[in-house]
Design a protein around this motif. Structure first.
Motif, PDB file in Angstrom:
ATOM      1  N   UNK A 179       0.804  -1.129  -0.307  1.00 62.19           N
ATOM      2  CA  UNK A 179       0.163  -0.237   0.023  1.00 62.19           C
ATOM      3  C   UNK A 179       0.668   1.056   0.137  1.00 62.19           C
ATOM      4  N   UNK A 180       1.822   1.563   0.830  1.00 57.65           N
ATOM      5  CA  UNK A 180       2.449   2.758   0.753  1.00 57.65           C
ATOM      6  C   UNK A 180       3.414   2.362  -0.783  1.00 57.65           C
ATOM      7  N   UNK A 181       4.227   1.428  -0.655  1.00 62.03           N
ATOM      8  CA  UNK A 181       4.754   1.894  -1.624  1.00 62.03           C
ATOM      9  C   UNK A 181       3.589   1.978  -3.392  1.00 62.03           C
ATOM     10  N   UNK A 182       2.843   1.617  -3.529  1.00 64.81           N
ATOM     11  CA  UNK A 182       1.776   1.938  -4.269  1.00 64.81           C
ATOM     12  C   UNK A 182       1.819   3.649  -4.375  1.00 64.81           C
ATOM     13  N   UNK A 183       1.084   3.856  -3.758  1.00 64.36           N
ATOM     14  CA  UNK A 183       1.209   5.729  -2.567  1.00 64.36           C
ATOM     15  C   UNK A 183       2.164   6.122  -3.855  1.00 64.36           C
ATOM     16  N   UNK A 184       3.259   5.860  -3.152  1.00 67.06           N
ATOM     17  CA  UNK A 184       4.739   6.130  -3.318  1.00 67.06           C
ATOM     18  C   UNK A 184       4.558   6.139  -5.015  1.00 67.06           C
ATOM     19  N   UNK A 185       4.542   5.518  -5.787  1.00 65.97           N
ATOM     20  CA  UNK A 185       4.513   5.128  -7.005  1.00 65.97           C
ATOM     21  C   UNK A 185       4.160   6.000  -8.641  1.00 65.97           C
ATOM     22  N   UNK A 186       2.549   6.208  -6.901  1.00 68.04           N
ATOM     23  CA  UNK A 186       1.672   7.541  -7.485  1.00 68.04           C
ATOM     24  C   UNK A 186       2.223   9.032  -7.663  1.00 68.04           C
ATOM     25  N   UNK A 187       2.882   8.902  -6.504  1.00 68.06           N
ATOM     26  CA  UNK A 187       3.565  10.270  -6.225  1.00 68.06           C
ATOM     27  C   UNK A 187       4.316  10.597  -7.355  1.00 68.06           C
ATOM     28  N   UNK A 188       4.627   9.779  -7.513  1.00 77.43           N
ATOM     29  CA  UNK A 188       6.277   9.825  -8.215  1.00 77.43           C
ATOM     30  C   UNK A 188       5.659  10.268  -9.976  1.00 77.43           C
ATOM     31  N   UNK A 189       4.832   9.458 -10.393  1.00 73.96           N
ATOM     32  CA  UNK A 189       4.322   9.141 -11.443  1.00 73.96           C
ATOM     33  C   UNK A 189       3.936  10.697 -12.152  1.00 73.96           C
ATOM     34  N   UNK A 239       1.615  19.001 -11.515  1.00 77.82           N
ATOM     35  CA  UNK A 239      -0.118  18.609 -10.275  1.00 77.82           C
ATOM     36  C   UNK A 239       1.411  18.911  -8.778  1.00 77.82           C
ATOM     37  N   UNK A 240       0.649  18.711  -8.243  1.00 82.09           N
ATOM     38  CA  UNK A 240       1.027  19.092  -7.409  1.00 82.09           C
ATOM     39  C   UNK A 240       1.810  17.577  -6.332  1.00 82.09           C
ATOM     40  N   UNK A 241       2.624  17.854  -5.981  1.00 81.20           N
ATOM     41  CA  UNK A 241       3.946  16.702  -5.384  1.00 81.20           C
ATOM     42  C   UNK A 241       3.552  16.562  -3.965  1.00 81.20           C
ATOM     43  N   UNK A 242       3.226  15.664  -3.425  1.00 78.62           N
ATOM     44  CA  UNK A 242       3.044  14.929  -2.066  1.00 78.62           C
ATOM     45  C   UNK A 242       4.306  14.222  -1.288  1.00 78.62           C
ATOM     46  N   UNK A 243       5.456  15.164  -0.975  1.00 70.22           N
ATOM     47  CA  UNK A 243       6.371  14.718  -1.290  1.00 70.22           C
ATOM     48  C   UNK A 243       6.525  13.626   0.492  1.00 70.22           C
ATOM     49  N   UNK A 244       5.806  13.838   0.957  1.00 66.74           N
ATOM     50  CA  UNK A 244       5.568  13.063   2.878  1.00 66.74           C
ATOM     51  C   UNK A 244       5.526  11.506   2.048  1.00 66.74           C
ATOM     52  N   UNK A 245       4.802  11.425   0.701  1.00 69.03           N
ATOM     53  CA  UNK A 245       4.107   9.965   0.438  1.00 69.03           C
ATOM     54  C   UNK A 245       6.008   9.389  -0.366  1.00 69.03           C
ATOM     55  N   UNK A 246       6.659  10.264  -0.697  1.00 67.32           N
ATOM     56  CA  UNK A 246       7.783   9.857  -1.721  1.00 67.32           C
ATOM     57  C   UNK A 246       8.788   9.601  -0.552  1.00 67.32           C
ATOM     58  N   UNK A 253      20.208   8.235  -1.407  1.00 64.51           N
ATOM     59  CA  UNK A 253      19.488   7.519  -2.595  1.00 64.51           C
ATOM     60  C   UNK A 253      18.033   7.730  -2.137  1.00 64.51           C
ATOM     61  N   UNK A 254      17.477   8.427  -2.447  1.00 63.30           N
ATOM     62  CA  UNK A 254      15.461   8.324  -2.904  1.00 63.30           C
ATOM     63  C   UNK A 254      14.909   7.578  -3.464  1.00 63.30           C
TER      64      UNK A 254
END
Length: 401
Positions: free
Chosen positions: A20-30, A42-49, A214-215
């Motif tokens: 679940x956490x990984x899917x949320x991260x990838x959506x923000x990166x996309x 788009x506004x990126x939610x860095x907390x999810x990355x 590396x982030x």
């Protein structure tokens, strides 16, 4: 005693638990590569990355000190800043390859021996100080294995053809620390090999204790000896997709024998120690095979369906080592793992210019003839297409008297 199969299962478990956490991260990166309907970014939610501390450290590591300070106060990152962090621009300066060549000198193939005549397999690893070598626990599980095993540097193919390896014996009696959970082994290497070659000439890749080298979303590069073969590198087409605790998950090409390979960022700082593939798992948690069915034994290893790879974070390995009660000689050896090596400028060597180094100079073997810095390189050799090439061989270390 851990095995690679045990590490696969643990890596697969972490991958599933963090879905679940990984899917949320990838959506923000996309969002960084997509455009909004209004044509605005788009506004990126860095907390999810990734975590704030890791992102700040990465900014500072890239020289973005003003942005890091602004981020600390405002907690906002513009999309263009994130793009710079993730280095989406595929144009790379030549220094990228130069640093990679220097890092590659420190990477070796582990020849795992139970006795002088009984070979168990191969792994990879890297010098992290002038005397200490880092690999996986499941590669060198005990001092007994380390006592018989060898490290081979320079086992690779170059323009000049196949290169002979430089074997070095280990010295576990001087330093040997291993940990099953973090799957690492840190062991001393003999300072000279049987041919009187100096270990220090290989250089080393320091273990940087800071987090955020590396982030999530960044690319990583892996220098490895897959299946015990000659050195290979997987570059740039690999991004970090997850950070489950002590580990990194990333997309890259590795094979058995790559265990113990260093995982680098684009500045060739070591971010992780590769240790296992992440296998796909079915609803019952069993490892899936590409041909159908589930994993039963090592005979199925070549048929496993992989979804990612996993490395142990260097910062967590350093943290663990700092907490150990090491004797003074071992503590001094460990402290050297956090010191950078002397700088090497390959272009100065290739072009015959002097290089301001503090190690007493360098020695270059050109076309099989040993010569001091500034001597000519054999060639050029003109190929069938009219292109010139030069053959040179570099040895880094004090000039012989």
């Amino acid at each position: 005693m851990t095995t690679i199969e045990t590490q696969w299962k643990l890596a697969g478990k972490r991958w599933t638990e963090n879905e679940a956490e990984r899917d949320a991260r990838m959506k923000e990166l996309d969002k960084l590569s997509g455009d909004s309907k209004d044509g605005e970014r788009a506004i990126v939610d860095w907390e999810k990355i990734d975590s704030k501390a890791r992102i700040q450290n990465r900014m500072n590591g890239l020289g973005m000190h003003d942005k890091a300070e602004q981020f600390a106060n405002d907690e906002i990152i513009a999309p263009d800043v994130f793009e710079r962090i993730l280095n989406e621009n595929e144009l790379t300066e030549i220094v990228f390859f130069e640093r990679g060549m220097v890092a590659a000198r420190s990477v070796g193939r582990v020849v795992i021996l139970a006795s002088p005549s009984r070979r168990l397999g191969h792994g990879s690893g890297v010098m992290v100080s002038p005397r200490l070598f880092l690999t996986n626990n499941h590669v060198l599980t005990s001092e007994a294995h380390a006592e018989h095993s060898l490290i081979e540097f320079g086992y690779l193919t170059s323009i000049g053809g196949l290169r002979e390896a430089y074997p070095f014996r280990l010295a576990p009696d001087e330093f040997f620390v291993t940990d099953e959970e973090l799957d690492f082994t840190l062991v001393a290497v003999q300072p000279m090999n049987d041919a009187s070659a100096a270990l220090q000439s290989r250089g080393h890749c320091p273990m940087i204790p800071a987090t955020g080298k590396a982030v999530a979303g960044q690319r990583v590069n892996i220098i490895q000896h897959p299946r015990g073969e000659r050195m290979q590198v997987s570059m740039r087409g690999n991004r970090i997709v997850d950070i489950p605790g002590n580990f990194l998950h990333y997309e890259t090409d590795t094979e058995p024998g790559s265990s113990g390979s260093p995982v680098f960022n684009d500045q060739w700082e070591m971010a992780a120690l590769h240790h296992a593939g992440v296998p796909a798992r079915d609803g019952n948690g069993k490892i899936k095979l590409k041909s159908g069915g589930t994993w039963r034994s090592r005979r199925d290893n070549d048929d496993i369906e992989w979804v990612a790879n996993e490395g142990v974070r260097i910062s967590r390995i350093v943290e663990h080592l700092k907490g150990l009660d090491l004797a003074s000689p071992q503590r001094r050896l460990f402290e050297q793992t956090q010191r950078p090596p002397e700088p090497m400028d390959l272009w100065d060597l290739i072009e015959g210019r002097s290089s301001p180094l503090s190690n007493g100079g360098m020695q270059m073997e050109a076309g099989g003839i040993a010569s001091n810095l500034g001597a000519g390189i054999s060639g050029p050799h003109i190929g069938p297409d009219g292109s010139p090439s030069w053959l040179f061989r570099l040895n880094f270390g004090p000039v012989s008297k």
